[in-house]
Enzyme design. Structure first.
Site: not given
Length: 129
Positions: A88-89
């Protein structure tokens, strides 16, 4: 990106890595827009001799490590792996405002590393002029 996505980032153009900067910051969820400039991130600038492109890898709540595979002055080819981030980025691509550069994607477009075309240079444009 979400935690199910592949987080390997690739070079958008051929060129030389002219700048790499690691910017310290937090690890907050990227759901808030202001976090993009508050979270830890890495900036890579690629210069093809005609214009420069910036790639910003941004950490998030679950990301604690941004890995870069490059060093400054490294010659790189479009599609070559430049680094990775996990779980998640966000990755932002900064393109120059040039009249012959046509953006091929829009808000909400899902892109795939090494496959999706983000922008094109007009066919009749000669960069050596």
């Amino acid at each position: 990106m979400n935690f199910l996505d592949v987080h390997v980032n690739r070079a958008p153009i051929d060129g030389k890595v002219s700048l790499i900067r690691h910017i310290q910051g937090g690890f907050t969820s990227l759901k808030k827009k202001e976090v993009v400039i508050q979270n830890e991130r890495a900036l890579t600038v690629i210069d093809n001799g005609h214009f420069k492109v910036g790639v910003v890898q941004i950490a998030s709540r679950l990301v604690r490590k941004i890995v870069l595979f490059l060093r400054e002055d490294h010659e790189i080819h479009r599609g070559e792996r430049i680094g990775m981030i996990r779980f998640g980025s966000q990755v932002d691509l900064i393109l120059p405002d040039l009249p012959y550069l046509r953006i091929e994607v829009g808000p909400g477009t899902e892109v795939k590393a090494g496959i999706s075309v983000i922008a094109r240079i007009a066919e009749n444009q000669k960069l050596d002029e």
